[in-house]
Design a protein around this motif. Structure first.
Motif, PDB file in Angstrom:
ATOM      1  N   LEU A  33      54.866  44.221  47.502  1.00 50.14           N
ATOM      2  CA  LEU A  33      54.493  44.898  46.257  1.00 50.14           C
ATOM      3  C   LEU A  33      55.074  46.304  46.202  1.00 50.14           C
ATOM      4  O   LEU A  33      55.492  46.775  45.132  1.00 50.14           O
ATOM      5  N   THR A  34      55.104  46.973  47.353  1.00 51.07           N
ATOM      6  CA  THR A  34      55.676  48.317  47.398  1.00 51.07           C
ATOM      7  C   THR A  34      57.167  48.291  47.095  1.00 51.07           C
ATOM      8  O   THR A  34      57.679  49.104  46.313  1.00 51.07           O
ATOM      9  N   VAL A  35      57.884  47.343  47.715  1.00 53.95           N
ATOM     10  CA  VAL A  35      59.321  47.197  47.452  1.00 53.95           C
ATOM     11  C   VAL A  35      59.575  46.854  45.985  1.00 53.95           C
ATOM     12  O   VAL A  35      60.520  47.352  45.361  1.00 53.95           O
ATOM     13  N   TYR A  36      58.722  46.001  45.433  1.00 54.69           N
ATOM     14  CA  TYR A  36      58.839  45.628  44.023  1.00 54.69           C
ATOM     15  C   TYR A  36      58.746  46.860  43.118  1.00 54.69           C
ATOM     16  O   TYR A  36      59.569  47.061  42.231  1.00 54.69           O
ATOM     17  N   LEU A  37      57.737  47.696  43.365  1.00 62.83           N
ATOM     18  CA  LEU A  37      57.568  48.904  42.567  1.00 62.83           C
ATOM     19  C   LEU A  37      58.718  49.884  42.790  1.00 62.83           C
ATOM     20  O   LEU A  37      59.168  50.559  41.850  1.00 62.83           O
ATOM     21  N   GLU A  38      59.206  49.987  44.025  1.00 61.97           N
ATOM     22  CA  GLU A  38      60.341  50.872  44.296  1.00 61.97           C
ATOM     23  C   GLU A  38      61.578  50.415  43.536  1.00 61.97           C
ATOM     24  O   GLU A  38      62.317  51.241  42.978  1.00 61.97           O
ATOM     25  N   LEU A  59      45.535  42.046  42.050  1.00 61.29           N
ATOM     26  CA  LEU A  59      46.319  43.280  42.048  1.00 61.29           C
ATOM     27  C   LEU A  59      47.746  43.001  41.591  1.00 61.29           C
ATOM     28  O   LEU A  59      48.326  43.772  40.819  1.00 61.29           O
ATOM     29  N   GLU A  60      48.294  41.887  42.046  1.00 64.11           N
ATOM     30  CA  GLU A  60      49.656  41.508  41.664  1.00 64.11           C
ATOM     31  C   GLU A  60      49.764  41.301  40.149  1.00 64.11           C
ATOM     32  O   GLU A  60      50.721  41.751  39.512  1.00 64.11           O
ATOM     33  N   ASP A  61      48.778  40.624  39.586  1.00 59.30           N
ATOM     34  CA  ASP A  61      48.766  40.400  38.136  1.00 59.30           C
ATOM     35  C   ASP A  61      48.713  41.716  37.362  1.00 59.30           C
ATOM     36  O   ASP A  61      49.430  41.906  36.369  1.00 59.30           O
ATOM     37  N   GLU A  62      47.867  42.634  37.804  1.00 57.65           N
ATOM     38  CA  GLU A  62      47.726  43.903  37.110  1.00 57.65           C
ATOM     39  C   GLU A  62      49.004  44.746  37.216  1.00 57.65           C
ATOM     40  O   GLU A  62      49.405  45.416  36.260  1.00 57.65           O
ATOM     41  N   ILE A  63      49.636  44.707  38.404  1.00 57.07           N
ATOM     42  CA  ILE A  63      50.900  45.434  38.576  1.00 57.07           C
ATOM     43  C   ILE A  63      51.958  44.868  37.631  1.00 57.07           C
ATOM     44  O   ILE A  63      52.694  45.611  36.972  1.00 57.07           O
ATOM     45  N   TYR A  64      52.030  43.538  37.562  1.00 55.71           N
ATOM     46  CA  TYR A  64      53.028  42.902  36.705  1.00 55.71           C
ATOM     47  C   TYR A  64      52.784  43.239  35.233  1.00 55.71           C
ATOM     48  O   TYR A  64      53.723  43.540  34.483  1.00 55.71           O
ATOM     49  N   LYS A  65      51.520  43.197  34.808  1.00 56.01           N
ATOM     50  CA  LYS A  65      51.198  43.534  33.419  1.00 56.01           C
ATOM     51  C   LYS A  65      51.579  44.985  33.108  1.00 56.01           C
ATOM     52  O   LYS A  65      52.134  45.289  32.049  1.00 56.01           O
TER      53      LYS A  65
END
Length: 345
Positions: A33-38, A59-65
């Motif tokens: 998830l950190t790499v994804y956001l980076e 958490l993954e769903d909320e980050i994606y939204k």
């Protein structure tokens, strides 16, 4: 006792192993998830996230939204910026044309003021020169008469030319004023500061008053505006702005209707919406113009010479502010047609 201790040691070892494996899995998921956001922050890539069903799924769903929403916001902002730049360029172009025309007329007026007798001297000396080279008495008499005419005409011609220049300046200033008012109206709509006075608006009355505002243009074009009175149809909206929208649509039809033609209006009402149709019997819209008719500053292939490309855009904005929609199409038998629907809910 020994067996109990062995069991406890094995259980503890298994617990530690499970805890260790679970910890590694959590760290790996957090790293993913950190790499994804980076990647999203640095390169703008990675909006698609491979979903996994585990304790981090929520958490993954909320980050994606959140990322998806931010991307849409960014795209909307970029589109708005491009649209602003395009509109600014169009405004500059629209302002440049009348300002240039008015400047040329002022320059010509100035030249006439500085040398009011220049044209007079040219006419006079040419006529005198022609008179002295003639030997036929009849021709000489005619030339003398023409010289007298030339002697009298330049001042009147100069006045006439000055009046034409002044009229041109007046038209250009009027065009600038129209552009200013239209831009002010659109800016108020965009900013949400336009306050509508909601009342019951009778459609027949609004159409009739709108057509009255175009009576001079219709008479000049020898075009008839037909509004048959039907059953009562009303909307809850702003009377003045609704008439403004109707007037702009009618004006477009009148300008593109051949001499002796007719611009027709009709309306109807049902429990869902009130519909208004305005059409002409002209050539209709060109296919390449249809997708862009309601864009600001867009002037179609058959646009009139004095249009600034704001009227239809303004009508669309006014209709949409009153819970309505507007579309344009060509009729099967020929002619352009605008369809407006004001929804009840």
């Amino acid at each position: 006792m020994t067996e109990l201790m062995a069991g406890l040691m094995i259980g503890g070892a298994l617990f530690l192993a499970v805890y260790f494996v679970a910890g590694r899995r959590r760290r790996r998921r957090i790293e993913e998830l950190t790499v994804y956001l980076e990647n999203v922050n640095v390169s703008g890539e990675g909006t698609i996230l491979q979903r996994k069903e585990d304790e981090f799924s929520l958490l993954e769903d909320e980050i994606y939204k959140t990322v998806t929403t931010l991307y849409r916001t960014r795209e909307t902002a970029l589109a708005a910026k491009e649209n602003y730049a395009e509109n600014l360029a169009n405004i500059a172009h629209q302002l440049k044309t009348p300002i240039t025309a008015a400047s040329v007329s002022l320059q010509l007026l100035q030249e006439q003021a500085e040398d009011p007798a220049g044209q007079h001297d040219t006419y006079y000396h040419d006529a005198a020169k022609y008179r002295t080279t003639q030997h036929d008495a009849t021709q000489n008499t005619a030339v003398q008469y023409n010289a007298v005419q030339y002697n009298a005409m330049p001042h009147s011609a100069t006045q006439h030319t000055a009046v034409q220049h002044c009229e041109n300046i007046r038209r250009q200033l009027e065009r600038l004023n129209t552009l200013e008012e239209a831009l002010l109206q659109l800016s108020r709509i965009d900013s949400g500061t336009l306050k509508l006075q909601y009342v019951q608006v009778d459609i027949f009355t609004a159409l009739t008053i709108a057509s009255d505002m175009l009576c001079e243009l219709a008479a000049e074009k020898k075009v008839t505006v037909a509004i048959p009175e039907g059953e009562c149809a009303t909307i809850r909206g702003d009377k003045d702005w609704t008439m403004e929208a109707f007037c702009n649509l009618m004006k477009n039809c009148v300008e593109h209707t051949p001499e002796g033609g007719t611009v027709s209006c009709e309306y109807s009402q049902n429990p869902v919406y009130t519909e208004v149709r305005i059409w002409d019997n002209g050539k209709g819209f060109t296919e390449e113009d249809l997708p862009y008719l309601f864009q600001r500053f867009y002037r179609g292939k058959n646009a009139s010479g004095t249009g600034i490309g704001i009227g239809l855009a303004l009508s669309k904005a006014i209709v949409e502010l009153q819970n309505g929609t507007i579309t344009a199409r060509n009729l099967h038998g020929g002619g352009a047609c605008f369809e407006i629907r004001f929804y009840s809910h």
